[in-house]
Motif scaffolding. Structure first.
Motif, PDB file in Angstrom:
ATOM      1  N   GLU A  57     -22.676 -60.118  27.560  1.00  0.00           N
ATOM      2  CA  GLU A  57     -21.949 -59.201  28.503  1.00  0.00           C
ATOM      3  C   GLU A  57     -23.492 -58.591  29.153  1.00  0.00           C
ATOM      4  O   GLU A  57     -23.011 -58.548  30.224  1.00  0.00           O
ATOM      5  CB  GLU A  57     -21.448 -57.960  27.698  1.00  0.00           C
ATOM      6  N   ILE A  60     -22.300 -60.985  32.703  1.00  0.00           N
ATOM      7  CA  ILE A  60     -21.060 -60.430  33.612  1.00  0.00           C
ATOM      8  C   ILE A  60     -21.981 -59.510  34.194  1.00  0.00           C
ATOM      9  O   ILE A  60     -22.070 -59.027  35.724  1.00  0.00           O
ATOM     10  CB  ILE A  60     -20.015 -60.324  33.063  1.00  0.00           C
ATOM     11  N   ASP A  63     -24.493 -60.187  36.989  1.00  0.00           N
ATOM     12  CA  ASP A  63     -23.475 -60.872  38.160  1.00  0.00           C
ATOM     13  C   ASP A  63     -22.707 -59.897  39.630  1.00  0.00           C
ATOM     14  O   ASP A  63     -22.651 -59.852  40.416  1.00  0.00           O
ATOM     15  CB  ASP A  63     -22.187 -61.709  37.306  1.00  0.00           C
ATOM     16  N   LYS A 112     -12.908 -59.615  32.044  1.00  0.00           N
ATOM     17  CA  LYS A 112     -12.435 -61.083  32.005  1.00  0.00           C
ATOM     18  C   LYS A 112     -12.067 -61.065  33.991  1.00  0.00           C
ATOM     19  O   LYS A 112     -12.609 -61.957  34.896  1.00  0.00           O
ATOM     20  CB  LYS A 112     -11.064 -61.230  31.630  1.00  0.00           C
ATOM     21  N   GLN A 115     -15.370 -60.850  35.657  1.00  0.00           N
ATOM     22  CA  GLN A 115     -16.055 -62.251  35.066  1.00  0.00           C
ATOM     23  C   GLN A 115     -15.300 -63.367  36.095  1.00  0.00           C
ATOM     24  O   GLN A 115     -16.408 -64.085  37.187  1.00  0.00           O
ATOM     25  CB  GLN A 115     -16.090 -62.790  33.848  1.00  0.00           C
ATOM     26  N   GLY A 119     -18.487 -64.060  38.697  1.00  0.00           N
ATOM     27  CA  GLY A 119     -19.117 -65.251  38.128  1.00  0.00           C
ATOM     28  C   GLY A 119     -19.985 -65.783  39.039  1.00  0.00           C
ATOM     29  O   GLY A 119     -20.004 -66.721  40.284  1.00  0.00           O
TER      30      GLY A 119
END
Length: 211
Positions: A57, A60, A63, A112, A115, A119
């Motif tokens: 995590e 993530i 990012d 999700k 990301q 990402g």
């Protein structure tokens, strides 16, 4: 961080060392100081109770922080709150927490989507000129820290020697102090000259040996 890892996950000394290695590699690759990564990772360790999940995590979180210009610790604090069901903190950071119909997404769905949206932002930034400078700065700081750790015992010894020297000088009479200070000033002034003469001698010796 080490205390948190031990208390929350029961991590051993070797496992804690492995986490520190991960932090160092991540810091060097992303150009983010390890002092920023430790508290950020700590937030996720407390929330997930799992080192591997926390590290995943963290990728993530980095990012998101890079893409939106946020502090990575602030992002992980919001993520930790979302683990407990409060996704509002993520929404305040500009991260989508609802679907098209307005329904609140689950934490896994939010991550999700994040990301998919953010990402690779950290890797892309690291490849830029600014990212390269940040990574170089981190590398230089790490080198300075390593050198500092080696020098600490010598600096401590030097401090003790200087303390003794100061005590000795304080016990001298006025004329003796003046004489000692004068000798020190002359030595300081001659130091660069002596070094220059030594260098010049080396050059002349080389020329003589290699005409």
């Amino acid at each position: 961080l080490a205390t948190t890892l031990h208390n929350v996950t029961g991590a051993t000394k070797d496992q804690i060392g492995a986490v520190e290695d991960w932090i160092l590699k991540t810091s060097m690759a992303a150009g983010v100081a390890d002092d920023q990564l430790r508290p950020a990772l700590q937030n996720l360790v407390v929330a997930t109770k799992d080192v591997g999940e926390a590290e995943r995590e963290m990728g993530i979180a980095q990012d998101i922080a890079t893409a939106k210009g946020l502090d990575v610790e602030a992002v992980t604090k919001a993520m930790a709150k979302a683990h407990g069901g409060n996704v509002g903190a993520l929404g305040k950071l500009g991260i989508a927490t609802k679907d098209a119909s307005g329904a609140t997404l689950s934490y896994d769905q939010i991550m999700k989507n994040a990301q998919q949206t953010f990402g690779g932002a950290t890797a892309k930034h690291a490849a830029t000129g600014a990212g390269g400078m940040a990574r170089m700065k981190v590398a230089m700081n790490e080198a300075a820290e390593s050198i500092g750790q080696v020098l600490i015992p010598f600096l401590a010894q030097a401090g003790q020697w200087l303390s003794k020297l100061a005590g000795w000088i304080n016990n001298l009479s006025g004329p003796q102090k003046t004489w000692v200070v004068g000798i020190a000033l002359v030595a300081a002034a001659l130091g660069p000259l002596i070094g220059l003469l030594g260098t010049l001698g080396t050059v002349l010796s080389f020329i003589a040996a290699n005409p």
